[in-house]
Design a protein around this motif. Structure first.
Motif, short mmCIF file in Angstrom:
data_model
loop_
_atom_site.label_atom_id
_atom_site.label_comp_id
_atom_site.label_asym_id
_atom_site.label_seq_id
_atom_site.Cartn_x
_atom_site.Cartn_y
_atom_site.Cartn_z
N ASP A 273 0.83 -1.20 0.00
CA ASP A 273 0.00 0.00 0.00
C ASP A 273 0.87 1.25 0.00
N LEU A 274 0.41 2.26 -0.75
CA LEU A 274 1.03 3.59 -0.75
C LEU A 274 -0.07 4.61 -0.49
N PRO A 275 -0.64 4.61 0.73
CA PRO A 275 -1.81 5.45 1.01
C PRO A 275 -1.55 6.94 0.80
N GLY A 276 -0.33 7.38 0.99
CA GLY A 276 -0.01 8.79 0.75
C GLY A 276 -0.14 9.18 -0.71
N ARG A 277 -0.11 8.21 -1.60
CA ARG A 277 -0.27 8.44 -3.04
C ARG A 277 -1.64 8.00 -3.53
N GLY A 278 -2.47 7.48 -2.62
CA GLY A 278 -3.79 6.99 -3.01
C GLY A 278 -3.73 5.69 -3.79
N LEU A 279 -2.68 4.90 -3.58
CA LEU A 279 -2.50 3.63 -4.27
C LEU A 279 -2.40 2.50 -3.26
N TYR A 280 -2.94 1.34 -3.66
CA TYR A 280 -3.00 0.22 -2.73
C TYR A 280 -2.56 -1.08 -3.39
N ARG A 281 -2.10 -2.01 -2.55
CA ARG A 281 -1.62 -3.31 -3.03
C ARG A 281 -2.62 -3.91 -4.01
N GLY A 282 -2.10 -4.38 -5.13
CA GLY A 282 -2.94 -5.00 -6.14
C GLY A 282 -3.31 -4.09 -7.29
N GLN A 283 -3.16 -2.77 -7.11
CA GLN A 283 -3.47 -1.88 -8.23
C GLN A 283 -2.50 -2.12 -9.36
N VAL A 284 -3.01 -2.01 -10.59
CA VAL A 284 -2.25 -2.36 -11.78
C VAL A 284 -1.81 -1.10 -12.52
N GLY A 285 -0.55 -1.12 -12.98
CA GLY A 285 0.00 -0.01 -13.75
C GLY A 285 0.92 -0.53 -14.84
N THR A 286 1.51 0.41 -15.57
CA THR A 286 2.43 0.08 -16.65
C THR A 286 3.75 0.80 -16.42
N VAL A 287 4.84 0.06 -16.57
CA VAL A 287 6.18 0.66 -16.44
C VAL A 287 6.42 1.51 -17.68
N VAL A 288 6.71 2.80 -17.47
CA VAL A 288 6.92 3.71 -18.61
C VAL A 288 8.36 4.20 -18.74
N GLU A 289 9.17 4.01 -17.69
CA GLU A 289 10.55 4.45 -17.77
C GLU A 289 11.40 3.76 -16.70
N ALA A 290 12.64 3.45 -17.08
CA ALA A 290 13.62 2.96 -16.11
C ALA A 290 14.43 4.17 -15.65
N LEU A 291 14.39 4.48 -14.36
CA LEU A 291 15.05 5.67 -13.84
C LEU A 291 16.49 5.40 -13.42
N GLU A 292 16.72 4.24 -12.85
CA GLU A 292 18.05 3.77 -12.45
C GLU A 292 17.90 2.27 -12.22
N PRO A 293 18.98 1.56 -11.96
CA PRO A 293 18.83 0.11 -11.76
C PRO A 293 17.79 -0.19 -10.66
N ASN A 294 16.81 -0.99 -11.03
CA ASN A 294 15.74 -1.44 -10.13
C ASN A 294 14.82 -0.34 -9.62
N VAL A 295 14.75 0.80 -10.32
CA VAL A 295 13.80 1.87 -10.00
C VAL A 295 13.09 2.26 -11.30
N PHE A 296 11.75 2.30 -11.25
CA PHE A 296 10.95 2.48 -12.45
C PHE A 296 9.84 3.51 -12.23
N GLU A 297 9.52 4.24 -13.28
CA GLU A 297 8.36 5.13 -13.27
C GLU A 297 7.17 4.29 -13.76
#
Length: 73
Positions: free
Chosen positions: A16-40
């Motif tokens: 869960d990321l309640p501060g961002r209004g996102l919760y476990r299980g929500q689905v998204g798409t990786v749009v950018e690799a920012l650094e090793p093992n970190v993604f937008e």
């Protein structure tokens, strides 16, 4: 089976990321690799409108698979 996270992978949050209004299980798409093992990751509604862009570590994501995976792969 592919290991790791790549651009355009469909992923689900593993926590869960309640501060961002996102919760476990929500689905998204990786749009950018920012650094090793970190993604937008972009989260969109059913109409395709993005409602959140969040930088996440690979360990906060579960890559979703839409094809059969053979045992031992």
């Amino acid at each position: 089976m592919k290991v790791g996270v790549d651009i355009l992978d469909v992923v689900a949050l593993t926590e869960d990321l309640p501060g961002r209004g996102l919760y476990r299980g929500q689905v998204g798409t990786v749009v950018e690799a920012l650094e090793p093992n970190v993604f937008e990751v972009e989260f969109s509604d059913d109409e395709g409108r993005a409602y959140a862009f969040v930088s996440l570590r690979a360990d906060q994501l579960l890559v979703l698979h839409y094809e059969p995976i053979e045992a031992g792969s």
